[in-house]
Write an enzyme that holds these catalytic residues in place. Sequence first.
Site, PDB file in Angstrom:
ATOM      1  N   ASP A 233     -66.448 -31.695  29.578  1.00 45.19           N
ATOM      2  CA  ASP A 233     -66.684 -32.359  30.857  1.00 45.19           C
ATOM      3  C   ASP A 233     -67.356 -33.703  30.606  1.00 45.19           C
ATOM      4  OD1 ASP A 233     -67.440 -33.119  33.440  1.00 45.19           O
ATOM      5  OD2 ASP A 233     -67.607 -31.016  34.037  1.00 45.19           O
TER       6      ASP A 233
ATOM      7  N   ARG B  22     -68.011 -35.986  32.980  1.00 36.76           N
ATOM      8  CA  ARG B  22     -68.480 -36.600  34.220  1.00 36.76           C
ATOM      9  C   ARG B  22     -69.958 -36.951  34.177  1.00 36.76           C
ATOM     10  NH1 ARG B  22     -65.531 -32.381  37.993  1.00 36.76           N
ATOM     11  NH2 ARG B  22     -66.491 -31.117  36.395  1.00 36.76           N
TER      12      ARG B  22
END
Length: 254
Positions: A153, A155
């Site tokens: 991930d 983000r």
Amino acid sequence: MSLTPLQIQELLDENRAHECEGFGKDHVCVRIASIAELPSRFGQFQVVAFYNNRDDKEHAAFVHGDVAGAENVPVRMHSECLTGDAIGSLRCDCRDQLEAALRTIGQMENGILLYLRQEGRGIGLVNKIRAYGLQDYGYDTVEANLALGFRDDERDYSVAAHMLESLKVKSVRLLTNNPKKIDALLEFGVKLGERIPLVIPPNPYNEFYLKTKAAKSGHMMTFGSEVRLEEQMDLPVVEGMSLEQIGALHQGEG
Ligand SMILES: [Zn+2]
Ligand SMILES: [Zn+2]
């Protein structure tokens, strides 16, 4: 009540000169660049478009009601998913989550949907499609990202935290089924009240998907044995799921 033309002008003037040390390790600083009315099928919104000093992405906030100076504003952070949000792809459930969030916020007194342009969990569209391609050959979503040289991930929620500050929100209640998003915002000093679960009305597809998922404790299985992408990082809760099923989702998470 939403922002009046005078308030809009003031915000834009203020933001034109705004500079700060920035949020997070990358010192992300954003500025409100433009604001307009946005009536939608989910209710009356105003759209706020942002510039930032880090990426070339134009992040946006969809604001319902009066949020400046407000406490406990319902907020949903949504990461862009072109294939799901716009096209209705069934490889993920981004669009279900987006619509459920907008519908919920549109019916509340006020609220904000932050539309973050971090496609494919932050790896971008081209790489997301590469990952899809690998998954077509049997990789799972995590393996595919790792094979392309990304973390699971990529983000970053510093942009979101700054956007909330730019909108002068005092404290928020996050619309999420995922406690990790709450931790992500706390890190950047956002004041958070009680979480609001995001409940998705069932449809013939996700009813089966969610039952399977609950039964398998967090494994992202879909109709066949194909692995489903978890782009929004949220475990969807569907209307009618029992507390045991919801509990099983969260156990499988860690
Ligand atoms: Zn700033
Ligand atoms: Zn998606």
